[in-house]
Motif scaffolding. Structure first.
Motif, PDB file in Angstrom:
ATOM      1  N   MET A  18      27.329  13.007  18.020  1.00  0.00           N
ATOM      2  CA  MET A  18      25.866  12.929  18.023  1.00  0.00           C
ATOM      3  C   MET A  18      25.297  14.115  18.800  1.00  0.00           C
ATOM      4  O   MET A  18      25.857  14.490  19.837  1.00  0.00           O
ATOM      5  N   LYS A  22      24.316  19.307  14.134  1.00  0.00           N
ATOM      6  CA  LYS A  22      24.663  19.328  12.705  1.00  0.00           C
ATOM      7  C   LYS A  22      23.424  19.524  11.824  1.00  0.00           C
ATOM      8  O   LYS A  22      23.441  20.308  10.879  1.00  0.00           O
ATOM      9  N   ASP A  41      22.210  10.680   7.670  1.00  0.00           N
ATOM     10  CA  ASP A  41      21.342   9.637   8.233  1.00  0.00           C
ATOM     11  C   ASP A  41      20.056   9.495   7.431  1.00  0.00           C
ATOM     12  O   ASP A  41      19.579   8.378   7.193  1.00  0.00           O
ATOM     13  N   PHE A  64      25.926  -0.741   8.318  1.00  0.00           N
ATOM     14  CA  PHE A  64      25.606   0.684   8.404  1.00  0.00           C
ATOM     15  C   PHE A  64      26.804   1.521   7.952  1.00  0.00           C
ATOM     16  O   PHE A  64      26.663   2.470   7.178  1.00  0.00           O
ATOM     17  N   ARG A  65      27.993   1.176   8.433  1.00  0.00           N
ATOM     18  CA  ARG A  65      29.190   1.961   8.087  1.00  0.00           C
ATOM     19  C   ARG A  65      29.507   1.879   6.595  1.00  0.00           C
ATOM     20  O   ARG A  65      29.972   2.848   6.006  1.00  0.00           O
ATOM     21  N   GLY A  86      27.032  12.051   9.646  1.00  0.00           N
ATOM     22  CA  GLY A  86      26.733  11.317  10.881  1.00  0.00           C
ATOM     23  C   GLY A  86      27.951  11.407  11.801  1.00  0.00           C
ATOM     24  O   GLY A  86      29.089  11.568  11.328  1.00  0.00           O
ATOM     25  N   GLY A  87      27.712  11.305  13.094  1.00  0.00           N
ATOM     26  CA  GLY A  87      28.803  11.446  14.058  1.00  0.00           C
ATOM     27  C   GLY A  87      29.970  10.498  13.812  1.00  0.00           C
ATOM     28  O   GLY A  87      31.116  10.816  14.118  1.00  0.00           O
ATOM     29  N   GLY A  88      29.681   9.330  13.260  1.00  0.00           N
ATOM     30  CA  GLY A  88      30.749   8.354  13.044  1.00  0.00           C
ATOM     31  C   GLY A  88      31.491   8.557  11.733  1.00  0.00           C
ATOM     32  O   GLY A  88      32.610   8.071  11.564  1.00  0.00           O
ATOM     33  N   ARG A 126      19.776   6.699  19.682  1.00  0.00           N
ATOM     34  CA  ARG A 126      21.119   6.533  19.129  1.00  0.00           C
ATOM     35  C   ARG A 126      21.595   5.159  19.569  1.00  0.00           C
ATOM     36  O   ARG A 126      21.946   4.967  20.747  1.00  0.00           O
ATOM     37  N   PRO A 127      21.607   4.187  18.646  1.00  0.00           N
ATOM     38  CA  PRO A 127      21.943   2.813  19.049  1.00  0.00           C
ATOM     39  C   PRO A 127      23.236   2.718  19.851  1.00  0.00           C
ATOM     40  O   PRO A 127      23.317   1.928  20.801  1.00  0.00           O
ATOM     41  N   LEU A 128      24.242   3.540  19.517  1.00  0.00           N
ATOM     42  CA  LEU A 128      25.528   3.407  20.203  1.00  0.00           C
ATOM     43  C   LEU A 128      25.456   3.816  21.670  1.00  0.00           C
ATOM     44  O   LEU A 128      26.323   3.460  22.457  1.00  0.00           O
ATOM     45  N   ARG A 145      37.362   9.926  19.110  1.00  0.00           N
ATOM     46  CA  ARG A 145      37.084  10.588  17.837  1.00  0.00           C
ATOM     47  C   ARG A 145      37.682  11.983  17.712  1.00  0.00           C
ATOM     48  O   ARG A 145      37.763  12.513  16.603  1.00  0.00           O
TER      49      ARG A 145
HETATM   50  C1  S3P Z   1      26.319   7.802  14.945  1.00  0.00           C
HETATM   51  C2  S3P Z   1      25.685   8.996  14.821  1.00  0.00           C
HETATM   52  C3  S3P Z   1      24.291   9.139  14.378  1.00  0.00           C
HETATM   53  C4  S3P Z   1      23.922   7.960  13.474  1.00  0.00           C
HETATM   54  C5  S3P Z   1      24.229   6.667  14.154  1.00  0.00           C
HETATM   55  C6  S3P Z   1      25.697   6.514  14.529  1.00  0.00           C
HETATM   56  C7  S3P Z   1      27.703   7.760  15.462  1.00  0.00           C
HETATM   57  O1  S3P Z   1      24.120  10.355  13.677  1.00  0.00           O
HETATM   58  O2  S3P Z   1      24.624   8.048  12.263  1.00  0.00           O
HETATM   59  O3  S3P Z   1      23.413   6.575  15.295  1.00  0.00           O
HETATM   60  O4  S3P Z   1      28.430   6.778  15.244  1.00  0.00           O
HETATM   61  O5  S3P Z   1      28.122   8.779  16.081  1.00  0.00           O
HETATM   62  P1  S3P Z   1      24.127  11.813  14.375  1.00  0.00           P
HETATM   63  O6  S3P Z   1      25.544  12.238  14.524  1.00  0.00           O
HETATM   64  O7  S3P Z   1      23.375  12.645  13.423  1.00  0.00           O
HETATM   65  O8  S3P Z   1      23.467  11.650  15.690  1.00  0.00           O
END
Ligand code: S3P
Length: 189
Positions: A18, A22, A41, A64-65, A86-88, A126-128, A145
């Protein structure tokens, strides 16, 4: 080197934690390449008709995933596109291993401390990381990661250069890879 390494680059997938830049780097790179740009996103929000925070809160991370995976499969079929994942998304090693040929993957690196600083100053949510100790949480997540992000073909430190410089560095790599005179592994004659 994966099979995607030898074919001309027709898409760039930016991966990383995050707030690694990017989206900003991706937009600039797309403009330089005259390709389109898509942010995972944004595509998820469009598809769900809800913000990322709302999706996490009301539908849960698992949902979401699932949506993120579906969006990724669809966007990776595009050509002449720069994708800000996205970061995940890139946290699953299979993702970077299974990229379609012609995809240049780039890991934008950022430290957990800098990521949290950027998120605070952007006012983005960022919810996480909505915990009492966002830096500690960011460290834990990133540690889990890194092994996956490392599978990207190109690694760039987002703290050592401006977004513009990072975009130009990726542009050079795309141009080199697409230059018919540079044939990887060719025997010198
Ligand atoms: C996430 C990254 C966020 C977004 C969500 C979860 C993650 O995107 O998809 O909050 O799991 O790292 P960015 O990487 O654009 O912040």
């Amino acid at each position: 080197m994966g099979s995607g390494e030898r074919t001309p680059v027709e898409r760039v997938a930016l991966v990383g934690f995050m707030a690694s830049g990017k989206t900003t780097v991706g937009r600039t790179l797309a403009r330089l390449l005259e390709w389109s740009f898509r942010d995972f996103d944004d595509a998820i929000e469009d598809r769900e008709g809800a913000s990322i925070s709302e999706i996490f809160r009301d539908r849960g991370e698992e949902h979401f995933r699932d949506v993120e995976a579906a969006v990724g499969r669809r966007l990776l079929q595009r050509r002449e596109v720069v994708l800000a994942t996205g970061g995940g998304w890139g946290a699953d090693p299979a993702r970077l291993e299974g990229l379609p040929p012609g995809t240049l993957s780039v890991w934008l690196q950022v430290s957990p401390e800098e990521a949290v600083r950027r998120i605070r100053s952007d006012g983005g949510s960022r919810p996480l990381l909505e915990t009492e100790d966002p830096v500690g949480r960011a460290r834990e997540i990133l540690a889990g990661r890194k092994a996956a992000y490392r599978r990207a073909s190109l690694w760039l430190d987002s703290e050592a250069a401006t977004p513009d410089e990072l975009a130009r560095r990726i542009l050079e790599t795309v141009r080199e890879r697409n230059d018919p005179r540079s044939v990887p592994d060719a025997e010198p004659v």
